[in-house]
Design a protein around this motif. Structure first.
Motif, PDB file in Angstrom:
ATOM      1  N   UNK A   1       0.814  -1.208   0.000  1.00  0.00           N
ATOM      2  CA  UNK A   1       0.000   0.000   0.000  1.00  0.00           C
ATOM      3  C   UNK A   1       0.852   1.266   0.000  1.00  0.00           C
ATOM      4  N   UNK A   2       2.002   1.170  -0.634  1.00  0.00           N
ATOM      5  CA  UNK A   2       2.892   2.316  -0.768  1.00  0.00           C
ATOM      6  C   UNK A   2       2.218   3.385  -1.627  1.00  0.00           C
ATOM      7  N   UNK A   3       2.187   4.622  -1.141  1.00  0.00           N
ATOM      8  CA  UNK A   3       1.541   5.693  -1.903  1.00  0.00           C
ATOM      9  C   UNK A   3       2.539   6.765  -2.348  1.00  0.00           C
ATOM     10  N   UNK A   4       3.823   6.429  -2.354  1.00  0.00           N
ATOM     11  CA  UNK A   4       4.811   7.387  -2.847  1.00  0.00           C
ATOM     12  C   UNK A   4       4.574   7.646  -4.331  1.00  0.00           C
ATOM     13  N   UNK A   5       5.039   8.788  -4.796  1.00  0.00           N
ATOM     14  CA  UNK A   5       4.813   9.171  -6.196  1.00  0.00           C
ATOM     15  C   UNK A   5       5.400   8.146  -7.152  1.00  0.00           C
ATOM     16  N   UNK A   6       6.595   7.659  -6.856  1.00  0.00           N
ATOM     17  CA  UNK A   6       7.255   6.693  -7.745  1.00  0.00           C
ATOM     18  C   UNK A   6       6.418   5.431  -7.915  1.00  0.00           C
ATOM     19  N   UNK A   7       5.852   4.928  -6.808  1.00  0.00           N
ATOM     20  CA  UNK A   7       5.022   3.727  -6.883  1.00  0.00           C
ATOM     21  C   UNK A   7       3.685   4.052  -7.538  1.00  0.00           C
ATOM     22  N   UNK A   8       3.123   5.204  -7.208  1.00  0.00           N
ATOM     23  CA  UNK A   8       1.837   5.586  -7.791  1.00  0.00           C
ATOM     24  C   UNK A   8       1.888   5.569  -9.309  1.00  0.00           C
ATOM     25  N   UNK A   9       2.980   6.021  -9.883  1.00  0.00           N
ATOM     26  CA  UNK A   9       3.102   6.084 -11.338  1.00  0.00           C
ATOM     27  C   UNK A   9       3.316   4.715 -11.985  1.00  0.00           C
ATOM     28  N   UNK A  10       3.434   3.672 -11.149  1.00  0.00           N
ATOM     29  CA  UNK A  10       3.504   2.301 -11.680  1.00  0.00           C
ATOM     30  C   UNK A  10       2.196   1.546 -11.483  1.00  0.00           C
TER      31      UNK A  10
ATOM     32  N   UNK B   1     -18.602   3.635 -10.759  1.00  0.00           N
ATOM     33  CA  UNK B   1     -17.770   2.998  -9.735  1.00  0.00           C
ATOM     34  C   UNK B   1     -17.623   3.932  -8.533  1.00  0.00           C
ATOM     35  N   UNK B   2     -17.330   3.340  -7.365  1.00  0.00           N
ATOM     36  CA  UNK B   2     -17.123   4.155  -6.161  1.00  0.00           C
ATOM     37  C   UNK B   2     -16.016   3.561  -5.278  1.00  0.00           C
ATOM     38  N   UNK B   3     -14.782   3.985  -5.513  1.00  0.00           N
ATOM     39  CA  UNK B   3     -13.653   3.533  -4.690  1.00  0.00           C
ATOM     40  C   UNK B   3     -13.599   4.289  -3.363  1.00  0.00           C
ATOM     41  N   UNK B   4     -13.320   3.556  -2.290  1.00  0.00           N
ATOM     42  CA  UNK B   4     -13.260   4.126  -0.948  1.00  0.00           C
ATOM     43  C   UNK B   4     -11.854   3.925  -0.385  1.00  0.00           C
ATOM     44  N   UNK B   5     -11.194   5.006  -0.018  1.00  0.00           N
ATOM     45  CA  UNK B   5      -9.857   4.937   0.600  1.00  0.00           C
ATOM     46  C   UNK B   5      -8.892   4.104  -0.227  1.00  0.00           C
ATOM     47  N   UNK B   6      -8.880   4.307  -1.531  1.00  0.00           N
ATOM     48  CA  UNK B   6      -8.005   3.540  -2.396  1.00  0.00           C
ATOM     49  C   UNK B   6      -6.920   4.392  -3.025  1.00  0.00           C
ATOM     50  N   UNK B   7      -6.357   3.869  -4.094  1.00  0.00           N
ATOM     51  CA  UNK B   7      -5.320   4.580  -4.826  1.00  0.00           C
ATOM     52  C   UNK B   7      -5.290   4.084  -6.268  1.00  0.00           C
ATOM     53  N   UNK B   8      -5.036   5.004  -7.185  1.00  0.00           N
ATOM     54  CA  UNK B   8      -4.832   4.641  -8.590  1.00  0.00           C
ATOM     55  C   UNK B   8      -3.758   5.549  -9.159  1.00  0.00           C
ATOM     56  N   UNK B   9      -3.263   5.153 -10.303  1.00  0.00           N
ATOM     57  CA  UNK B   9      -2.232   5.902 -11.020  1.00  0.00           C
ATOM     58  C   UNK B   9      -2.814   7.242 -11.462  1.00  0.00           C
TER      59      UNK B   9
ATOM     60  N   UNK C   1      -3.132  10.652  -3.189  1.00  0.00           N
ATOM     61  CA  UNK C   1      -3.493  10.189  -4.534  1.00  0.00           C
ATOM     62  C   UNK C   1      -4.953  10.474  -4.906  1.00  0.00           C
ATOM     63  N   UNK C   2      -5.859  10.352  -3.942  1.00  0.00           N
ATOM     64  CA  UNK C   2      -7.265  10.629  -4.251  1.00  0.00           C
ATOM     65  C   UNK C   2      -7.512  12.124  -4.436  1.00  0.00           C
ATOM     66  N   UNK C   3      -6.850  12.945  -3.644  1.00  0.00           N
ATOM     67  CA  UNK C   3      -6.970  14.392  -3.842  1.00  0.00           C
ATOM     68  C   UNK C   3      -6.434  14.789  -5.215  1.00  0.00           C
ATOM     69  N   UNK C   4      -5.318  14.184  -5.584  1.00  0.00           N
ATOM     70  CA  UNK C   4      -4.739  14.481  -6.891  1.00  0.00           C
ATOM     71  C   UNK C   4      -5.597  13.907  -8.017  1.00  0.00           C
ATOM     72  N   UNK C   5      -6.234  12.769  -7.748  1.00  0.00           N
ATOM     73  CA  UNK C   5      -7.033  12.112  -8.775  1.00  0.00           C
ATOM     74  C   UNK C   5      -8.228  12.952  -9.201  1.00  0.00           C
ATOM     75  N   UNK C   6      -8.949  13.508  -8.222  1.00  0.00           N
ATOM     76  CA  UNK C   6     -10.122  14.288  -8.600  1.00  0.00           C
ATOM     77  C   UNK C   6      -9.711  15.524  -9.396  1.00  0.00           C
ATOM     78  N   UNK C   7      -8.587  16.126  -9.050  1.00  0.00           N
ATOM     79  CA  UNK C   7      -8.098  17.276  -9.814  1.00  0.00           C
ATOM     80  C   UNK C   7      -7.725  16.859 -11.227  1.00  0.00           C
ATOM     81  N   UNK C   8      -7.040  15.710 -11.344  1.00  0.00           N
ATOM     82  CA  UNK C   8      -6.624  15.228 -12.659  1.00  0.00           C
ATOM     83  C   UNK C   8      -7.832  14.886 -13.526  1.00  0.00           C
TER      84      UNK C   8
END
Length: 262
Positions: free
Chosen positions: A113-122, A179-187, A215-222
């Protein structure tokens, strides 16, 4: 005193989860080749075998993995049992169970469950995990036999299940009605390119001490910057990691979900 209250609260939650009557969810097994997926399935009240119904699949968190085909209902199972929901939104509801030695997604070489930027982009760049693939095949089978309406397949999940919700949607963006993801993470860089047209309602607790919220805060902006028309985000200021009760208390959740079809 604070620790004592926390312990009592935990015991009450555990008791409630065990005391809850989940008999409406029938035990089932899905087999493909040498692989098996355990799941629970709940049919609508007054189920008509000649009719296709909306399908909701909910993916549980990491702590409920196993092979008892019971524990997965602790994450959200009770919320679909309410008479008002079952009457107003008749649907087939499925809670699959992920084995203890696997995940709802294939994660890059890193802590799960690593949420660092490097892992997120993979994230979301690898093939489906075996349990994830079986969930997809199960949905395919229900749609092919016209048990589930292929135009109204909905996916949600919490924690590890939130990761899986994002991952399946990223791989099959034309498959899900919403879909409705809760407390998750995506690229954050990849997901909007693949799935910006999939209606999504993202949930996270601002005080989450398990999965970092960035990641979720960044996701909604993206998603908004990519032109996504049906992307929503709800953040609970005092919410930690377990926010399922908050999410399912949202009065607009089911109306929003069922307003979409392919």
């Amino acid at each position: 005193m604070k620790n004592f209250i926390s312990l009592i609260t935990l015991l009450i939650c555990i008791h409630f989860s065990h005391a809850q009557d989940f008999s409406a969810y029938k035990k089932a097994v899905f087999v493909r080749g040498k692989n098996t997926l355990l799941y629970r399935i709940m049919y609508p009240v007054d189920y008509n075998v000649n009719k296709s119904y909306p399908l909701i699949v909910f993916l549980h968190g990491a702590g409920l993995r196993g092979n008892d085909n019971e524990r997965q209902l602790t994450d959200g199972g009770r919320f679909f049992l309410t008479d008002s929901i079952r009457t107003k939104y008749p649907a087939i509801v499925i809670f699959p169970q992920c084995p203890s030695d696997s995940m709802w997604f294939k994660h890059p070489p890193s802590p799960p469950f690593d949420t660092t930027v490097a892992v997120n982009h993979q994230m979301n760049t690898l093939a489906l995990s075996t349990p994830e693939r079986l969930v997809k095949l199960l949905m395919d089978s229900l749609a092919a036999h016209k048990i589930a309406d292929k135009k109204r397949i909905y996916l949600g999940g919490t924690s590890l299940g939130g990761f899986g919700t994002y991952d399946l949607t990223s791989h099959y963006p034309d498959y899900f009605a919403a879909v409705f993801p809760i407390c998750g993470q995506a690229n954050v860089a990849l997901y909007p390119k693949r799935a910006k047209n999939v209606p999504v309602w993202i949930f996270h607790g601002a005080m989450d001490d398990v999965i970092n919220i960035w990641p979720d805060r960044a996701m909604i902006k993206a998603l908004q910057q990519s032109g996504a028309k049906h992307a929503r985000y709800t953040e609970y200021p005092e919410g930690k990691h377990n926010i399922d009760a908050n999410v399912f208390a949202e009065p607009d959740l089911f109306p929003w979900l069922f307003s979409f079809r392919k």
